[in-house]
Design an enzyme around this catalytic site. Sequence first.
Site, short mmCIF file in Angstrom:
data_model
loop_
_atom_site.label_atom_id
_atom_site.label_comp_id
_atom_site.label_asym_id
_atom_site.label_seq_id
_atom_site.Cartn_x
_atom_site.Cartn_y
_atom_site.Cartn_z
CB CYS A 1 19.11 -51.67 86.47
SG CYS A 1 18.48 -52.03 88.13
CB CYS B 1 18.69 -49.25 89.19
SG CYS B 1 19.74 -50.68 89.52
#
Length: 317
Positions: A74, A71
């Site tokens: 993230c 991700c």
Amino acid sequence: MTDISPAALRGAVDLSSLRNRPTAPADGAQQPASSPEVGGFVVDVTDATFGQILELSKTVPVVVDLWAEWCGPCKQLSPILEKVVTELAGRVVLAKVDVDANPQLAQSFRAQSIPMVVALIGGQPVPMFTGAVPEEQVRQVFDQLLQVAAQNGVTGSVGGEQQPAEDADGADAEEPQEAPLPPLHAEAYAAIEKGDYATAIAAYEKALAENPRDEDARAGLGQVRLLDRVQGLDLQEARAAAAANPQDVQAQFAVADLDISGGHVDDAFGRLLDLFAVLPSAERAPVRERLVELFGLIGADDPRVTAARNRLSSLLF
């Protein structure tokens, strides 16, 4: 900015299955938040050790960062969270959850989109935000979190003993207690925990009929209606149906609901506003009503709501 309200999420996330799990770590597993590694206040947690984090949240607010290695957003957000938590020097603990390695936690938090950040106060989940957000907004939301935690008597810290409050005479003040839920709210909360959304909806509707200014009931009703609508929906099937029928109101509603539940607020609003723009005037009312309901769910002060309201007004007039 996210408006943090514990009552708005009561029952929407079910962590009960994680409370009493064995917490002895396997060989090589990281220890829970009593001895975190990063800056003293950040810890990786798992499905098995999360029960300890729930207990810790009764003393100090815990921020849960749901992330994954693949991700990109993230990786932008995590360093900001770690920086802010470290600066708070033990007043908040950051619990990092790899959703790929911990599917039960991902499911319990309904993490359909990451990064997703949720707080725990006294074992209760509190929504914060989804997606990578700038550092200034992170700090604002953390300030709100500390205020809500203090209101609920969660004022301890990691690495230091909680100091007892004293009144004007020097005597220890009584520990603040969370006010009990009103009867209809308690009925709704119990029904949500059982997955009985129809009963929860009826309880919240009755609470609003008795007191139209009950904002907690209004927020709870919006949450549980959304939960009721998205249960059993398949995202890919819903998107295919919406693409095949661009003016099918129910098909577009289904995708918008899934987008909202996954944190894709702008996508949901944009889809419904585009639909509103092309429908005949006589068919617009349900779309407007759904937009107003979702505005209330996200919060009137959220800039995404403000932008969507402005566009809706321009389409109306």
